[in-house]
Design a protein around this motif. Sequence first.
Motif, PDB file in Angstrom:
ATOM      1  N   LEU A 186       6.005  18.087 -15.590  1.00 47.32           N
ATOM      2  CA  LEU A 186       6.057  19.423 -15.010  1.00 47.32           C
ATOM      3  C   LEU A 186       7.484  19.831 -14.677  1.00 47.32           C
ATOM      4  N   GLU A 198       9.526  23.026 -16.186  1.00 43.61           N
ATOM      5  CA  GLU A 198      10.198  24.065 -15.393  1.00 43.61           C
ATOM      6  C   GLU A 198      11.671  24.193 -15.777  1.00 43.61           C
ATOM      7  N   TYR A 213      12.475  17.534  -6.299  1.00 45.75           N
ATOM      8  CA  TYR A 213      11.245  17.150  -5.608  1.00 45.75           C
ATOM      9  C   TYR A 213      11.521  16.696  -4.177  1.00 45.75           C
ATOM     10  N   THR A 256      10.268  21.347  -7.632  1.00 47.79           N
ATOM     11  CA  THR A 256       9.026  20.672  -8.024  1.00 47.79           C
ATOM     12  C   THR A 256       8.238  20.210  -6.808  1.00 47.79           C
ATOM     13  N   TYR A 284       4.779  21.682  -5.539  1.00 45.55           N
ATOM     14  CA  TYR A 284       3.462  21.386  -6.093  1.00 45.55           C
ATOM     15  C   TYR A 284       2.769  20.225  -5.386  1.00 45.55           C
ATOM     16  N   TYR A 313      -0.793  20.727  -4.265  1.00 42.01           N
ATOM     17  CA  TYR A 313      -2.022  20.320  -4.947  1.00 42.01           C
ATOM     18  C   TYR A 313      -2.756  19.217  -4.198  1.00 42.01           C
ATOM     19  N   GLU A 323      -1.877  15.746  -6.803  1.00 37.35           N
ATOM     20  CA  GLU A 323      -0.501  16.012  -7.184  1.00 37.35           C
ATOM     21  C   GLU A 323      -0.157  15.331  -8.503  1.00 37.35           C
ATOM     22  N   VAL A 329      -1.174  17.440 -11.667  1.00 31.18           N
ATOM     23  CA  VAL A 329      -0.343  18.587 -12.017  1.00 31.18           C
ATOM     24  C   VAL A 329       1.062  18.148 -12.423  1.00 31.18           C
ATOM     25  N   LEU A 342       2.495  24.213 -17.154  1.00 27.00           N
ATOM     26  CA  LEU A 342       1.815  24.584 -15.925  1.00 27.00           C
ATOM     27  C   LEU A 342       0.630  25.502 -16.179  1.00 27.00           C
ATOM     28  N   LEU A 365      -3.120  27.123 -10.505  1.00 19.71           N
ATOM     29  CA  LEU A 365      -3.336  26.862  -9.088  1.00 19.71           C
ATOM     30  C   LEU A 365      -4.600  27.570  -8.616  1.00 19.71           C
TER      31      LEU A 365
END
Length: 602
Positions: free
Chosen positions: A55, A59, A78, A266, A269, A272, A280, A283, A289, A294
């Motif tokens: 992911l 992005e 992240y 990131t 997310y 999730y 998590e 995803v 994505l 979502l």
Amino acid sequence: MIRRILFFLVLIALTLAHLFPLFRGLDTPQAMEQASIAREVARGEGFVTKMIRPLAYYEAQKVNNGGRVPFTLFRDTYHAPLNPLILGAVLKLVGADKPGAWPMTNNEFIFPLDRIVALVSTLFFLMSIGVTYLLVGRIFDPKIAGVTVLLMLLCDLMWQFSQSGLPQMLLLLLFSCGMYFTYRAMEAAEEGRVSFGMALLGAVFFVLMALAHWLAIWIFLGYAIFVAVAFKPRGAVALAALGMLAIAVAFPFIRSSGITGQPFGTGFYVFYNGLAGGAESVVMRNHDLQSEPLSLDGLIVKLLGTTLVQASDLLPFLGGILAAPIFFLALLHPFKRKTIATFRWGILLMWAFAALGMAIFGIDREHSTHPNQIHILFAPLMAAYGLAFISILWSRLDVVANVPFLRHAHFIAIVVLSAAPMLLSIPKKGLIAMQFSKNGVPWPHYRADVLSKELPNLMKSRRGGSSEAPKVAVSDQPWAVAWYADTVCLWLPKTKKGFEKLESDAEALGTPFAGILMTPSSIESATPGVVRGQYNDLTSLVFNGYVNLTTAAGPGSRSVNILDADSKLQGISNRYGAMKFLVGADFVWYGSRNTLPEDSSR
């Protein structure tokens, strides 16, 4: 004096025990990846990660107008920056920035640098004990302060966080410092002295908390509301604190926006795990994505559900410290000092916002050291108020007044019952540690020795040569590969389409996939049905090792290979044709034809 000497002896003994014989290495993905990022920081590469989330790559590629993004020096969005930066400075000091530094010896199971990371967390924990003693001593008296820090010292969950490498102990230290200076400012205001400077100093520590863990921003919001009311002129301290927070997070947010197209990176997310009704990990393994939209259906129901989970497991979340939940009863008691009475509402407000943040972004009762578990930060102060409340009620009992040796019996009972989880588990842990004292006892899902020593050799090209281009590994355990093998590793995508798309990008960039490593992180993560749903058309890759080993009749006999039999994965099976069992069926390597060791065979 004797009590203090005994306290420090116990502190030293528990510290050494948890860092050496009882230490089993890091055991959380977030801690391992933060340690890996810290090593890159120590090398001067910047805030980059060797763990690639599909992911995150999607992005970054989207911001790059669809162009390919290098897998090497991949910028992380992240994690919050403070803990990896501190660890990076420590790893630089111990020389861990050099390639091949701190190697594992033969038959050693615990990665040496794991202990360095745990040592840093443990030092934060020990410092937080000192700050908590000073704070509770100011609020109440040295007796309650002493019992509070003793409860901290004997709290098994706090030692687990100290060993985990997660930023919770850094958060605990910063939270304790922030609350200390906030209380000092309240005392100054009550006495008619200038309190603004001391209040701002407290705000600095809450801002640092936000930079150590993004979830701590929720605590900051509760803090801002509290100081807006508690200090005069109303709102002045809160506005100044919010200004400091805005300045502090501006660079990380602008950086994340430039990399992912949105300021939260990131890490957004993680949502999730909470209200989005998913996992998590699912995803994060998506290469697109759009394939995992979502879902906010039943938002209120999900919010209530995650809140009830926290309420029903509040005592375990607070480290099993029995006095901590009594804090909520202490809210009903009319404390004589205004500062003490007001300060508890600040604790409640910050905890309430923290609980809301955990409800939204997720917390798991099954994992005691969940990375989003920040209830533990409030345990010491809640315990202090609970002890004070219990002491007031205890002192009013006639039997206590008539029998002097019962005066402190309530303290003894609370300490013994709260410390029971640790006291009961240490003998068993100690016995295991004695049996494996020379090599250490690793966690079942991780084998640092295999990843640090064997995997780099398996990834080398058959052509050899020191100037060969770097290669990328693919695994269901990329955080461990990145940290222990010091190798760029892609998290196994959710689908075959995602795998082949990222494989093509890596090949075009000159960093081809060297192979696929399968570990217990996938097959033992849930029931077979759930695992199949998580890995979709790559399910055969997950189960193949166990099926292959189980159906082998003996040496030289042909076993069942469901990866070869799966027509959907025929291309992947052909390209990664060397299956090598590293540790039974738990760790299986599927090597590329270009990295196939000479003695490997199907």
